[in-house]
Motif scaffolding. Sequence first.
Motif, mmCIF file in Angstrom:
data_model
loop_
_atom_site.group_PDB
_atom_site.id
_atom_site.type_symbol
_atom_site.label_atom_id
_atom_site.label_comp_id
_atom_site.label_asym_id
_atom_site.label_seq_id
_atom_site.Cartn_x
_atom_site.Cartn_y
_atom_site.Cartn_z
ATOM 1 N N ARG A 155 50.311 -14.132 -22.386
ATOM 2 C CA ARG A 155 49.717 -14.552 -21.109
ATOM 3 C C ARG A 155 50.240 -15.925 -20.705
ATOM 4 N NH1 ARG A 155 44.835 -16.857 -18.812
ATOM 5 N NH2 ARG A 155 44.089 -15.571 -17.068
ATOM 6 N N ILE A 156 50.695 -15.993 -19.467
ATOM 7 C CA ILE A 156 51.169 -17.256 -18.880
ATOM 8 C C ILE A 156 50.308 -17.557 -17.662
ATOM 9 C CG2 ILE A 156 53.117 -18.493 -17.874
ATOM 10 C CD1 ILE A 156 53.722 -17.661 -20.671
ATOM 11 N N ARG A 157 49.867 -18.779 -17.553
ATOM 12 C CA ARG A 157 49.185 -19.204 -16.328
ATOM 13 C C ARG A 157 50.141 -20.081 -15.517
ATOM 14 N NH1 ARG A 157 44.802 -22.611 -17.017
ATOM 15 N NH2 ARG A 157 45.415 -23.021 -19.173
ATOM 16 N N LEU A 158 50.403 -19.657 -14.291
ATOM 17 C CA LEU A 158 51.199 -20.473 -13.378
ATOM 18 C C LEU A 158 50.226 -21.431 -12.705
ATOM 19 C CD1 LEU A 158 53.910 -21.096 -11.975
ATOM 20 C CD2 LEU A 158 53.299 -19.366 -10.256
ATOM 21 N N LEU A 159 50.263 -22.683 -13.128
ATOM 22 C CA LEU A 159 49.300 -23.675 -12.637
ATOM 23 C C LEU A 159 49.637 -24.135 -11.230
ATOM 24 C CD1 LEU A 159 49.034 -25.793 -15.912
ATOM 25 C CD2 LEU A 159 47.549 -23.917 -15.164
ATOM 26 N N ARG A 160 50.909 -24.198 -10.936
ATOM 27 C CA ARG A 160 51.342 -24.540 -9.579
ATOM 28 C C ARG A 160 52.811 -24.195 -9.436
ATOM 29 N NH1 ARG A 160 51.517 -31.154 -9.898
ATOM 30 N NH2 ARG A 160 53.491 -31.334 -11.031
ATOM 31 N N GLY A 161 53.281 -24.118 -8.198
ATOM 32 C CA GLY A 161 54.707 -23.945 -7.952
ATOM 33 C C GLY A 161 55.188 -22.513 -8.038
ATOM 34 N N GLU A 162 56.355 -22.349 -8.637
ATOM 35 C CA GLU A 162 57.066 -21.067 -8.595
ATOM 36 C C GLU A 162 57.920 -20.916 -9.843
ATOM 37 O OE1 GLU A 162 59.934 -18.806 -5.306
ATOM 38 O OE2 GLU A 162 59.667 -20.986 -5.241
ATOM 39 N N ALA A 163 58.042 -19.681 -10.321
ATOM 40 C CA ALA A 163 58.847 -19.447 -11.516
ATOM 41 C C ALA A 163 59.380 -18.025 -11.515
ATOM 42 C CB ALA A 163 58.023 -19.687 -12.782
ATOM 43 N N VAL A 164 60.535 -17.857 -12.159
ATOM 44 C CA VAL A 164 61.102 -16.528 -12.397
ATOM 45 C C VAL A 164 60.987 -16.252 -13.889
ATOM 46 C CG1 VAL A 164 63.202 -15.125 -12.425
ATOM 47 C CG2 VAL A 164 62.669 -16.535 -10.428
#
Length: 325
Positions: A155-164
């Motif tokens: 599990r990854i939480r994207l806290l802000r922004g953008e990712a691939v």
Amino acid sequence: MNDGEKPTALDEAAEWYVRQDTGVLDAGEQARFRAWLMQPANRAAYEEVAGAWDDLGRIPRPGLSTGLPRQRDVRAVPLRRHPSRTSRPRRWALAAAAVVVAVTAGYALDLPMRLEADAMTATGEVRTVTLDDGSSVALNTASAIAVDYSRERRRIRLLRGEAVFTVARDAARPFVVATASGEAVARGTVFAVRKDDEAATVTVLESHVGVSYPAAGRTAVELSPGEALDYSRRGLGAVRAVDADAATAWRRGKLIFVDRPLGEVIAELNRYHSGRIQIIDGSISSHPVSGVFDTGNPLQALEVIEQTLGLHSTRLSSLLILLHH
């Protein structure tokens, strides 16, 4: 300011104004702010900074027959206006100073996220992080993630922004990216997730991804390569076809726009610029923009846009640029 130099009333006023306007004060901080405001010198400084921001919305430009919208007033703080107290150039300088203070204060306000994140990027920075299972995460500008791996899931939480995310295959453990109260689930694929406040966009480059938003009360929607979906408090959006390679061109240091409104383009450039580019003429916000620009030089992109659309800019500091006819 030099190290150890006591901040002036204007310095403090600029910081309070920015924090009020962005809504980051809790009840205790609001109480401290009101106590600070009780001092006559502090109130005068606060009114001066607030007036500077108001003036930014009223800068006269040739060919403009109406005034521009004013900046919103600080919530529940009655202020007096003294237009003659400070000249317009002085007010512009104060507004620019407030931006500098906001950038400086931003680091302190960002501290909780820095403590929570396992990986993050600064404004304008793009880098790739390799995770324990061999998966990789390409983080775009001003992005942050928190990693939580267990025997049952990744599990990854994207806290802000953008990712691939390029996901290593693991049939026993799904790979979950959670953000803005929704989730994207895959086992082995390449997909992008972008968080904008309380909304998110999932774009699939390879294989398939299931997207769910529990608050919408619907089962997961499966996306195929070249498809994207938005979700927010209004629920899951419709699946749409996209050029996934163009949408993630930032991995190659590029931004690609095709007939995008100028307002959206400037908002995107601001993600890569350490200061602020502000449109002060609402009539130009809808102008269509097409082009390929470098993420590493947003101000050069702005110059090209100015020349192409016949616009001009006023720089109140290196951190504050006003765009107009």
